[in-house]
Write a protein that holds these residues in place. Sequence first.
Motif, PDB file in Angstrom:
ATOM      1  N   UNK A  39       0.788  -1.226   0.000  1.00 37.21           N
ATOM      2  CA  UNK A  39       0.000   0.000   0.000  1.00 37.21           C
ATOM      3  C   UNK A  39       0.822   1.279   0.000  1.00 37.21           C
ATOM      4  N   UNK A  40       2.126   1.140  -0.196  1.00 38.79           N
ATOM      5  CA  UNK A  40       2.987   2.323  -0.169  1.00 38.79           C
ATOM      6  C   UNK A  40       3.773   2.454  -1.471  1.00 38.79           C
ATOM      7  N   UNK A  41       4.531   3.527  -1.564  1.00 47.64           N
ATOM      8  CA  UNK A  41       5.343   3.766  -2.751  1.00 47.64           C
ATOM      9  C   UNK A  41       6.661   2.988  -2.663  1.00 47.64           C
ATOM     10  N   UNK A  42       7.243   2.663  -3.798  1.00 49.12           N
ATOM     11  CA  UNK A  42       8.588   2.062  -3.776  1.00 49.12           C
ATOM     12  C   UNK A  42       9.576   3.052  -3.178  1.00 49.12           C
ATOM     13  N   UNK A  43      10.490   2.516  -2.382  1.00 49.20           N
ATOM     14  CA  UNK A  43      11.499   3.355  -1.732  1.00 49.20           C
ATOM     15  C   UNK A  43      12.884   2.854  -2.115  1.00 49.20           C
ATOM     16  N   UNK A  44      13.741   3.783  -2.456  1.00 46.52           N
ATOM     17  CA  UNK A  44      15.094   3.463  -2.897  1.00 46.52           C
ATOM     18  C   UNK A  44      15.900   2.807  -1.775  1.00 46.52           C
ATOM     19  N   UNK A  45      16.624   1.742  -2.110  1.00 49.40           N
ATOM     20  CA  UNK A  45      17.515   1.083  -1.160  1.00 49.40           C
ATOM     21  C   UNK A  45      18.979   1.393  -1.487  1.00 49.40           C
ATOM     22  N   UNK A  46      19.388   1.069  -2.703  1.00 50.38           N
ATOM     23  CA  UNK A  46      20.773   1.306  -3.092  1.00 50.38           C
ATOM     24  C   UNK A  46      20.959   1.171  -4.600  1.00 50.38           C
ATOM     25  N   UNK A  47      22.096   1.714  -5.060  1.00 51.87           N
ATOM     26  CA  UNK A  47      22.485   1.596  -6.464  1.00 51.87           C
ATOM     27  C   UNK A  47      23.863   0.976  -6.528  1.00 51.87           C
ATOM     28  N   UNK A  48      24.061   0.069  -7.459  1.00 50.02           N
ATOM     29  CA  UNK A  48      25.382  -0.477  -7.741  1.00 50.02           C
ATOM     30  C   UNK A  48      25.759  -0.030  -9.143  1.00 50.02           C
ATOM     31  N   UNK A  49      26.888   0.651  -9.225  1.00 48.60           N
ATOM     32  CA  UNK A  49      27.263   1.271 -10.483  1.00 48.60           C
ATOM     33  C   UNK A  49      28.352   0.528 -11.244  1.00 48.60           C
ATOM     34  N   UNK A  50      29.089  -0.287 -10.587  1.00 51.10           N
ATOM     35  CA  UNK A  50      30.212  -0.940 -11.248  1.00 51.10           C
ATOM     36  C   UNK A  50      30.147  -2.446 -11.084  1.00 51.10           C
ATOM     37  N   UNK A  51      30.568  -3.128 -12.119  1.00 48.05           N
ATOM     38  CA  UNK A  51      30.643  -4.570 -12.031  1.00 48.05           C
ATOM     39  C   UNK A  51      31.549  -4.970 -10.881  1.00 48.05           C
ATOM     40  N   UNK A  52      31.125  -5.938 -10.107  1.00 45.07           N
ATOM     41  CA  UNK A  52      31.926  -6.401  -8.981  1.00 45.07           C
ATOM     42  C   UNK A  52      31.654  -5.624  -7.711  1.00 45.07           C
ATOM     43  N   UNK A  53      30.881  -4.553  -7.831  1.00 41.36           N
ATOM     44  CA  UNK A  53      30.617  -3.721  -6.658  1.00 41.36           C
ATOM     45  C   UNK A  53      29.702  -4.442  -5.680  1.00 41.36           C
ATOM     46  N   UNK A  54      29.970  -4.218  -4.415  1.00 44.67           N
ATOM     47  CA  UNK A  54      29.091  -4.715  -3.366  1.00 44.67           C
ATOM     48  C   UNK A  54      28.783  -3.563  -2.437  1.00 44.67           C
ATOM     49  N   UNK A  55      27.552  -3.509  -1.969  1.00 39.54           N
ATOM     50  CA  UNK A  55      27.165  -2.437  -1.069  1.00 39.54           C
ATOM     51  C   UNK A  55      26.370  -3.008   0.078  1.00 39.54           C
ATOM     52  N   UNK A  56      26.386  -2.318   1.198  1.00 37.80           N
ATOM     53  CA  UNK A  56      25.619  -2.777   2.344  1.00 37.80           C
ATOM     54  C   UNK A  56      24.843  -1.644   2.950  1.00 37.80           C
TER      55      UNK A  56
END
Lengths: 112, 115
Positions: A39-56
Amino acid sequence: QQPVQSPQAVILREGEDAVINCSSSKALYSVHWYRQKHGEAPVFLMILLKGGEQKGHEKISASFNEKKQQSSLYLTASQLSYSGTYFCGTPSYGGATNKLIFGTGTLLAVQP
Amino acid sequence: DTAVSQTPKYLVTQMGNDKSIKCEQNLGHDTMYWYKQDSKKFLKIMFSYNNKELIINETVPNRFSPKSPDKAHLNLHINSLELGDSAVYFCASSFQTGSSGNTIYFGEGSWLTVV
């Protein structure tokens, strides 16, 4: 073409881990992850911009395998608040009309 | 302060009617979008405007007409509503075209039900 996510749905108990995959038939230049609670809007979590990138982000992290044209979202020690539908998004380039194409979605339900 | 706001939140109308949804963003973004989310939860882009100029028009029936009076507003007018138009319509905004590193911010959605 729309990225395909797997699984389509997953049910977890609090504290369990989950992995959501996003695969594209076209080259991936970046991957966005969003979560949409009911019932809510999608909310941004994260972006990965480069191959091999990992984010937390707290206990939610993601990886991006450019060569395999896929990304994975990892949810560790899930909490009730993690419930929702998760979408990956990938840009589609076409001259000046770049746009973000969202994946098929993965419904995650975390139970007590 | 709501970053992307759209009205109305709920809309129930009869087939054949014409309706509009309004959207405003106060994030200073130059690009705005309309996305449609159907019953299967698929999020599909309909239109995108950059600085009031239409830059994306996905294969959407002519009954749907977006209008952007300025870069902070993007409205959606729908003529001759059909049952299949029932969906949640999300307005969104970002810098540039939302590709690469630009985050898209969504409004709360407008639930349209055509009866």
